[in-house]
Enzyme design. Structure first.
Site, mmCIF file in Angstrom:
data_model
loop_
_atom_site.group_PDB
_atom_site.id
_atom_site.type_symbol
_atom_site.label_atom_id
_atom_site.label_comp_id
_atom_site.label_asym_id
_atom_site.label_seq_id
_atom_site.Cartn_x
_atom_site.Cartn_y
_atom_site.Cartn_z
ATOM 1 N N HIS A 157 0.830 -1.206 0.000
ATOM 2 C CA HIS A 157 0.000 0.000 0.000
ATOM 3 C C HIS A 157 0.863 1.255 0.000
ATOM 4 O O HIS A 157 1.672 1.444 0.918
ATOM 5 C CB HIS A 157 -0.896 0.041 1.231
ATOM 6 C CG HIS A 157 -1.820 -1.125 1.356
ATOM 7 N ND1 HIS A 157 -1.425 -2.330 1.859
ATOM 8 C CD2 HIS A 157 -3.125 -1.272 1.033
ATOM 9 C CE1 HIS A 157 -2.449 -3.172 1.849
ATOM 10 N NE2 HIS A 157 -3.495 -2.554 1.341
ATOM 11 N N TYR A 193 -10.852 8.073 1.419
ATOM 12 C CA TYR A 193 -10.609 6.694 1.857
ATOM 13 C C TYR A 193 -9.161 6.318 1.533
ATOM 14 O O TYR A 193 -8.665 6.574 0.434
ATOM 15 C CB TYR A 193 -11.556 5.680 1.174
ATOM 16 C CG TYR A 193 -11.004 4.293 1.359
ATOM 17 C CD1 TYR A 193 -11.112 3.661 2.591
ATOM 18 C CD2 TYR A 193 -10.257 3.667 0.355
ATOM 19 C CE1 TYR A 193 -10.523 2.427 2.822
ATOM 20 C CE2 TYR A 193 -9.668 2.434 0.570
ATOM 21 C CZ TYR A 193 -9.809 1.824 1.806
ATOM 22 O OH TYR A 193 -9.209 0.617 2.031
ATOM 23 N N ASP A 246 -8.414 1.369 -4.891
ATOM 24 C CA ASP A 246 -9.666 0.974 -4.236
ATOM 25 C C ASP A 246 -10.616 2.165 -4.159
ATOM 26 O O ASP A 246 -10.321 3.154 -3.483
ATOM 27 C CB ASP A 246 -9.346 0.453 -2.824
ATOM 28 C CG ASP A 246 -10.528 -0.261 -2.180
ATOM 29 O OD1 ASP A 246 -11.647 -0.185 -2.729
ATOM 30 O OD2 ASP A 246 -10.323 -0.885 -1.114
ATOM 31 N N HIS A 248 -13.624 1.812 -2.918
ATOM 32 C CA HIS A 248 -14.264 1.568 -1.619
ATOM 33 C C HIS A 248 -15.732 1.979 -1.627
ATOM 34 O O HIS A 248 -16.228 2.545 -0.651
ATOM 35 C CB HIS A 248 -13.496 2.272 -0.492
ATOM 36 C CG HIS A 248 -13.269 1.403 0.707
ATOM 37 N ND1 HIS A 248 -13.930 1.577 1.898
ATOM 38 C CD2 HIS A 248 -12.480 0.331 0.891
ATOM 39 C CE1 HIS A 248 -13.537 0.670 2.767
ATOM 40 N NE2 HIS A 248 -12.661 -0.111 2.175
ATOM 41 N N GLU A 272 -10.762 -1.577 -7.584
ATOM 42 C CA GLU A 272 -11.495 -2.359 -6.581
ATOM 43 C C GLU A 272 -12.758 -1.644 -6.114
ATOM 44 O O GLU A 272 -12.764 -0.431 -5.909
ATOM 45 C CB GLU A 272 -10.572 -2.605 -5.382
ATOM 46 C CG GLU A 272 -11.240 -3.377 -4.267
ATOM 47 C CD GLU A 272 -10.308 -3.596 -3.083
ATOM 48 O OE1 GLU A 272 -9.100 -3.320 -3.219
ATOM 49 O OE2 GLU A 272 -10.799 -4.035 -2.036
ATOM 50 N N GLU A 298 -14.935 -7.645 -0.749
ATOM 51 C CA GLU A 298 -14.546 -7.830 0.647
ATOM 52 C C GLU A 298 -15.735 -7.801 1.603
ATOM 53 O O GLU A 298 -15.621 -8.280 2.731
ATOM 54 C CB GLU A 298 -13.491 -6.800 1.054
ATOM 55 C CG GLU A 298 -14.003 -5.382 1.174
ATOM 56 C CD GLU A 298 -12.863 -4.383 1.325
ATOM 57 O OE1 GLU A 298 -11.943 -4.394 0.490
ATOM 58 O OE2 GLU A 298 -12.896 -3.596 2.273
ATOM 59 N N ARG A 319 -12.490 -10.654 -4.224
ATOM 60 C CA ARG A 319 -11.761 -10.026 -3.108
ATOM 61 C C ARG A 319 -12.348 -10.405 -1.756
ATOM 62 O O ARG A 319 -12.287 -9.616 -0.811
ATOM 63 C CB ARG A 319 -11.848 -8.503 -3.261
ATOM 64 C CG ARG A 319 -10.919 -7.920 -4.266
ATOM 65 C CD ARG A 319 -9.523 -7.740 -3.724
ATOM 66 N NE ARG A 319 -9.431 -6.700 -2.717
ATOM 67 C CZ ARG A 319 -8.547 -6.697 -1.732
ATOM 68 N NH1 ARG A 319 -7.711 -7.693 -1.592
ATOM 69 N NH2 ARG A 319 -8.510 -5.717 -0.864
ATOM 70 N N HIS A 348 -9.029 -10.638 0.565
ATOM 71 C CA HIS A 348 -8.885 -9.447 1.401
ATOM 72 C C HIS A 348 -7.869 -9.717 2.512
ATOM 73 O O HIS A 348 -7.979 -10.727 3.207
ATOM 74 C CB HIS A 348 -10.252 -9.116 2.004
ATOM 75 C CG HIS A 348 -10.353 -7.775 2.637
ATOM 76 N ND1 HIS A 348 -10.873 -7.582 3.891
ATOM 77 C CD2 HIS A 348 -10.026 -6.548 2.180
ATOM 78 C CE1 HIS A 348 -10.861 -6.288 4.175
ATOM 79 N NE2 HIS A 348 -10.354 -5.638 3.154
ATOM 80 N N GLU A 375 -3.117 -9.284 -0.952
ATOM 81 C CA GLU A 375 -2.919 -8.029 -0.237
ATOM 82 C C GLU A 375 -1.977 -8.255 0.945
ATOM 83 O O GLU A 375 -2.122 -9.218 1.693
ATOM 84 C CB GLU A 375 -4.267 -7.494 0.266
ATOM 85 C CG GLU A 375 -4.147 -6.184 1.013
ATOM 86 C CD GLU A 375 -5.505 -5.602 1.396
ATOM 87 O OE1 GLU A 375 -6.514 -6.328 1.293
ATOM 88 O OE2 GLU A 375 -5.549 -4.420 1.779
HETATM 89 MG MG MG Z 1 -10.869 -2.874 -0.298
#
Ligand code: MG
Length: 440
Positions: A157, A193, A246, A248, A272, A298, A319, A348, A375
């Site tokens: 990340h 986010y 992402d 989100h 994502e 997720e 995910r 996830h 991840e």
């Molecule tokens: Mg996510």
């Protein structure tokens, strides 16, 4: 009405109630049938997240298994479900009957597919696979069919407040060996986010009268900022590193379609959660309009949420948060199903998955042909002391230690030094300018 009839009235299956203890009590290799003798819930918070761990003890001295039942936001609800309902259901059962315990545990509550009960089932399920591996003297990935790769490629990340800072971080990760990096950039003046940013006074002044202060998220500012981010990174770094992002579930569906199309020139590895689970049928529309690879899942808890996406090939990566669907036993079926449709896995794996959950992800990753990416979560030294044997991370890969079972343990004495600071908690309170709540 006598008691027997009364029970029959309450449940058409009552004649079999209690019988599963005996159904599959066969011996193994001449040994007495194994039994579950105790079920423990271990709550610990060695780093930021409230972890829920299940430990199953057996009638074989020293043989036990551990599993991940972590729902960070509502951990005590999961703990209650395990202690009050799963424990009496499990005591005396043969832990080698993993599929029967999963299937009968899944329907024991009649109402099913909720995240609390799925997590409770996941904790038990992981512990059963751990016990099976220990008894067989094999790591769990061998029980799943064996390795198809030497180690598990990770994405890491990169988050930053400025483009230059983000670019520097991506370059640093590439130098460390990573070939996949998720990039999230703070939106100036707004909440975002995946990147910390404060809502500025000038943004607060845009709000209507009579509103309580809160972080402010606005989809248009976010979408424009994200397109600028990819434009910058590809111009400066090129295309040899795979970049992920992402959304989100934070923008209205038509704006997510615009974003996915606008990002096409930057060739993402995946985009994502462009939609919320409530809006998954938008994937059928998005798929027809963009070549940007799509990842989702997720928040899924029910097979009817992901099956349409898989059977229609509307997504490219699944995910799922494995404990939220009920653990490894169901996740391996999801993986097999996805393989048939050319969809890859990207389970996830942030900090709200315990190290035991990460071990489950890793064993499945090692044995899955249709693995896509994993991840990364970097465990703190303290977390590694609580969970000896946690998967090793090196040079952008995750490595198994090849011990029997899941290959990871929990040191209960050290775990007890880190009791919960809170009973879980709620996600943030980001709101639109006008005060409307935004999905977390
Ligand atoms: Mg996510």
């Amino acid at each position: 009405m006598n008691r027997r009839h009364a029970l029959g009235f309450l449940s058409s299956g009552s004649a079999l109630a209690g019988a599963p203890h005996q159904l599959f009590a066969q011996q193994t290799r001449g040994l007495p049938a194994l039994k579950i003798t105790d079920v423990k819930v271990i709550l610990t918070q060695p780093a930021g997240d409230n972890l829920v761990i299940v430990k199953l003890l057996t009638s074989e001295p020293g043989l036990y298994g551990i599993g991940c039942a972590t729902h960070r936001e509502r951990p005590l609800a999961v703990a209650t479900a395990i202690e009050q309902y799963m424990k009496p259901f499990l005591l005396g059962k043969n832990p080698e009957n993993i599929e029967d315990i999963w299937q009968s545990g899944y329907v024991a509550s009649y109402f099913r597919s909720g995240v609390t009960l799925n997590n409770a089932l996941s904790g038990v399920d992981g512990a059963l696979w751990d016990i099976l591996g220990k008894r067989a003297g094999m790591p769990v990935y061998k029980l799943l069919g064996g390795r198809v790769r030497a180690a598990v490629p990770l994405y890491t990340h990169a988050t930053a407040a400025t483009l230059q800072e983000l670019e520097d971080k991506v370059r640093q990760f590439i130098a460390e060996g990573y070939r996949h990096v998720r990039v999230q950039l703070a939106v100036p003046g707004f909440a975002t986010y995946g990147a910390s940013s404060l809502t500025s006074d000038s943004v607060q002044k845009m709000r209507p009268r009579g509103i309580d202060p809160s972080p402010v998220f606005e989809p248009t500012a976010y979408v424009n900022n994200t397109i600028r981010m990819f434009e910058h990174l590809r111009a400066r770094i090129g295309f040899d590193v795979d970049l992920l992002h992402d959304v989100h579930e934070r923008v209205p569906p038509p704006q997510a379609v615009q974003l996915a199309k606008a990002l096409e020139p930057y060739r993402l590895f995946f985009l994502e959660d462009p939609f919320a689970p409530e809006d998954v049928h938008w994937f059928g529309i998005l798929r027809q309009q963009t070549s940007t690879p799509l990842a989702m899942g997720e928040l899924f808890v029910n097979r009817n949420e992901w099956l349409p996406l898989v059977q229609n090939r509307w997504i490219d990566f699944i995910r799922i948060h494995i404990s939220a669907i009920g653990g490894l036993s169901l996740a391996r079926k999801v993986q097999c199903c996805c393989e048939m449709f050319g969809i890859r896995t990207a389970w996830h794996g942030p900090g709200n998955v315990s190290p035991i959950g990460h071990a489950v992800n890793m064993h499945l990753d090692l044995a899955s042909f249709n693995f896509g990416i994993q991840e990364e979560n970097r465990f703190s030294q303290t977390t590694r002391e609580v969970f000896p044997g946690a998967p090793e991370i090196s040079g952008g890969y995750l490595y198994a230690n090849d011990k029997p079972g899941l290959g990871i343990d929990i040191d209960e004495k050290i775990a007890a030094k880190f009791p919960y600071k809170t009973p879980g908690g709620s996600r943030g309170n980001d709101r639109r300018l006008d005060g409307t709540i935004v999905r977390p």
